[in-house]
Structure formats: structure tokens, C-alpha cells
Design an enzyme around this catalytic site. Structure first.
Site, PDB file in Angstrom:
ATOM      1  N   ARG A 125       0.854  -1.177   0.000  1.00  0.00           N
ATOM      2  CA  ARG A 125       0.000   0.000   0.000  1.00  0.00           C
ATOM      3  C   ARG A 125       0.893   1.231   0.000  1.00  0.00           C
ATOM      4  O   ARG A 125       1.973   1.241   0.596  1.00  0.00           O
ATOM      5  CB  ARG A 125      -0.925   0.023   1.230  1.00  0.00           C
ATOM      6  CG  ARG A 125      -1.990  -1.070   1.229  1.00  0.00           C
ATOM      7  CD  ARG A 125      -3.039  -0.812   0.152  1.00  0.00           C
ATOM      8  NE  ARG A 125      -4.134  -1.780   0.204  1.00  0.00           N
ATOM      9  CZ  ARG A 125      -4.181  -2.882  -0.528  1.00  0.00           C
ATOM     10  NH1 ARG A 125      -3.176  -3.165  -1.347  1.00  0.00           N
ATOM     11  NH2 ARG A 125      -5.219  -3.705  -0.458  1.00  0.00           N
ATOM     12  N   GLU A 130      -3.819   8.107  -4.822  1.00  0.00           N
ATOM     13  CA  GLU A 130      -4.047   7.564  -6.168  1.00  0.00           C
ATOM     14  C   GLU A 130      -5.374   8.080  -6.720  1.00  0.00           C
ATOM     15  O   GLU A 130      -6.377   8.058  -5.998  1.00  0.00           O
ATOM     16  CB  GLU A 130      -4.060   6.028  -6.122  1.00  0.00           C
ATOM     17  CG  GLU A 130      -2.738   5.433  -5.674  1.00  0.00           C
ATOM     18  CD  GLU A 130      -2.741   3.908  -5.635  1.00  0.00           C
ATOM     19  OE1 GLU A 130      -3.780   3.302  -6.006  1.00  0.00           O
ATOM     20  OE2 GLU A 130      -1.731   3.312  -5.227  1.00  0.00           O
ATOM     21  N   HIS A 134      -0.699   1.192 -10.152  1.00  0.00           N
ATOM     22  CA  HIS A 134      -1.433   0.180  -9.384  1.00  0.00           C
ATOM     23  C   HIS A 134      -2.003  -0.879 -10.319  1.00  0.00           C
ATOM     24  O   HIS A 134      -3.183  -1.247 -10.239  1.00  0.00           O
ATOM     25  CB  HIS A 134      -2.539   0.839  -8.563  1.00  0.00           C
ATOM     26  CG  HIS A 134      -2.918   0.037  -7.351  1.00  0.00           C
ATOM     27  ND1 HIS A 134      -3.432   0.599  -6.206  1.00  0.00           N
ATOM     28  CD2 HIS A 134      -2.856  -1.301  -7.091  1.00  0.00           C
ATOM     29  CE1 HIS A 134      -3.676  -0.337  -5.310  1.00  0.00           C
ATOM     30  NE2 HIS A 134      -3.330  -1.509  -5.832  1.00  0.00           N
TER      31      HIS A 134
END
Length: 334
Positions: free
Chosen positions: A241, A270, A289
Site C-alpha cells: 500500500r 491515487e 497500481h
């Protein structure tokens, strides 16, 4: 008949396999145009009763995510929710887990993420950036590189992703030390240590990989002291993370050369804001991601959901059930 909610893209991928459930289920899809459709019946209002919800990247990474979540949380009932992710710390998943009577997770993305780790490591140690720059310059030169088999890796978080990464790295000869709370050896690691021993292991690692969950204890664990304890010139990667990392401390360590390079598939905010220096830092490889975004991961996730759906219809125990204690929200709250 069970109302089963999923995104249109997910349904299209598994429609043929859902036929086997016959009248036992009623697939309800959230279409790309934002409308709900009961398959075979047509457009309908947001369903008030849901027996099953299936959340996948098809919806999570689209503008429809908020509508999907709102529908789950506002439904009168939600008996079971299947997540495509292993983690549960995101506030959205916490809320859904609090609502659902049963919540199941998936580690089906681990192999895809492990291949991202292997790619990032190989690209760094084989000096892929230097090779590409030489090609652009039309500079025919021999560029020495480091074999993965000559490297020591410290993998922080030795769950499904950590083990899958270690398995691939060790196949190439790397030495792997895993970090996890559980005491005892692991067949995928050369050595195992507990979190309290992490800082003592950093100076010996040529590469440090974070793939642990985000908790109060792990938030910004990769801070100034962490990077200063690393071997000078080591490689750093994060597929856990974004908030595991103090990004200011990382940028400082990269600027001084304490950390030679960082490969990041996750960041604290993000999408990453356009003015964030991570975008253009010469010592950072950044991806959006996407490490788990493969057809193989989607197929394996669907396999888990369909197996669990069979069990749910037959009133049998489900695989991958997450304990209710993992969720802060009480059952059936909205």
C-alpha cells in the site's frame, strides 16, 4: 432465487458459466451506462435486496465504483460479498465487510503481482534504463549487470504475495529473507524473521520489497530511519500500500543515493497528482497500481467466486471467509 450483483464486464466474462446455476440465481449487473439490469428482464431500479455481491477491478477502477458501493450499502440485505482483493483495510471494504453477513477475500492476484516484482527487479539489476538510453543514443557498448542469483532480498510481509515473489526469485538463485509475525520457517524463504528484527536485516539486503498490509503499525514504516538502515545503493520496491512509505523520506534517500532506485506500483494518493515529484524522479519506476491487472488474475478470481457461489447455493461453508473482527462496522449497518 438469489439476487447477485456484479459489474457488466465481470458478467460478460463469466456469463456462460453462470448458466449452470439456472433459476437459483438472478444476475443483476451495473452497466457501463450506470443503469442496473436484471439479466433476461431488462433495466430496473437499484435493487433493494441483495443476496450476493461480487466486487472486481472491472468496477473498482471506474467512475461507477461509488454507485456500486452505495448500492451495496443501501440494500436491505447483503448476505455475502466476494472481494477480488486480499486486503480489507480500505475504508470502502471495511464498510462493505461491516454490512455483509459473510465476507470472503481472494489471493488470486498474488502470482501476477509476483511477476511484476520479478520484472522490476530484473529491469533494475540488469540495468534496463541504461540499456534503453544507450539504444536511444545509438551507443554500441557493453553494460555490465548483476545477476539476480547474486542478490539478497528482504521481503516485508510474507503472505501470499511475498511467498509467490520469493518462489520466483529463489528459482533464479536469489537469497530471500521473509518478514512476518508468524514464528517459524517457510519453504519459500532461506530465513524468516519477525518485524522486531526488520531493521537489523536491512543492511544486508540488496533489495527490499514491501508487500504487507496497511495497519496502524505499518503506516509509513518505510521512513527516514528505515532508508538510512538500508545498504547504500540498494533497490526498493512497494506493491503493498502506498501509505506504507513516507514518500518525502524516500525521495530524500533517492536524492542522496542511499537508495539507488525505487519501483512503485502503489502510492499514498491515487491517482498520483500531476505535480507530485514521483512522476519525474529519475530514480523511480512508477506504474499505476496495475501489478494485478492480468487476464490470469481475473480468471483465477472468477474461479474462486464461482466455486464459492456453488457452495453458497448449496449452503456449504465458503472459502476465504474473513473474520468479522477485521471490520470496524457492525453487521447490517448502512
Amino acid at each position: 432465487m438469489l439476487n447477485v450483483l456484479m459489474h457488466e464486464g465481470t458478467y460478460r466474462r463469466i456469463a456462460d458459466r453462470l448458466v449452470a446455476f439456472g433459476d437459483a440465481i438472478r444476475p443483476i449487473i451495473l452497466r457501463n451506462d450506470g443503469q442496473f439490469e436484471a439479466i433476461g428482464e431488462g433495466v430496473l431500479a437499484a435493487p433493494a435486496r441483495l443476496d450476493v455481491g461480487y466486487g472486481t477491478p472491472d468496477v473498482w477502477f471506474t467512475p461507477l465504483a461509488s454507485l456500486f458501493v452505495e448500492t451495496l450499502l443501501k440494500a436491505d440485505t447483503l448476505d455475502w460479498f466476494q472481494s477480488s482483493a486480499a486486503g480489507t483495510e480500505h475504508p470502502i471494504l471495511q464498510a462493505i465487510g461491516g454490512k455483509a453477513e459473510i465476507y470472503t477475500s481472494s489471493h488470486a492476484q498474488s502470482d501476477a503481482i509476483a511477476e511484476w516484482v520479478l520484472w522490476a527487479g530484473l529491469d533494475w539489476f540488469q540495468r534496463g534504463g541504461d540499456r534503453r538510453a544507450a539504444q536511444v543514443r545509438k551507443d554500441w557498448k557493453r553494460i555490465e549487470f548483476t545477476e539476480i542469483g547474486d542478490t539478497n532480498w528482504l521481503i516485508v510481509g510474507f503472505g501470499a504475495i511475498g511467498r509467490a515473489s520469493a518462489k520466483r526469485l529463489r528459482a533464479l538463485g536469489a537469497r530471500v529473507t521473509g518478514v512476518r509475525r508468524t514464528v517459524g520457517p517457510d519453504p519459500n524463504a532461506d530465513a524468516m524473521v519477525q518485524p522486531d528484527d526488520l531493521h537489523d536485516c536491512l543492511p544486508a539486503a540488496d533489495a527490499v520489497l514491501l508487500c504487507c498490509p496497511l495497519t496502524e503499525e505499518t503506516e509509513e514504516m518505510a521512513n527516514h530511519d528505515f532508508f538510512q538502515a538500508m545498504k547504500p545503493g540498494a533497490f526498493f520496491a512497494n506493491v503493498g500500500r502506498g501509505k506504507l512509505v513516507d514518500e518525502a523520506a524516500l525521495l530524500s534517500a533517492l536524492d542522496t543515493g542511499q537508495v539507488a532506485h525505487a519501483a512503485l506500483d502503489v502510492v499514498a494518493v491515487e491517482p498520483l497528482p500531476e505535480n507530485n515529484p514521483i512522476w519525474s524522479h529519475p530514480r523511480i519506476t512508477l506504474t499505476s497500481h496495475l501489478a494485478a491487472d492480468t487476464m490470469g488474475a481475473a480468471r483465477r478470481t472468477d474461479d474462486i467466486f464461482l466455486s464459492n457461489l456453488e457452495r453458497f447455493v448449496a449452503q456449504q461453508p465458503l472459502m476465504g471467509v474473513v473474520a468479522r473482527s477485521e471490520f470496524a462496522v457492525s453487521p447490517n449497518s448502512s
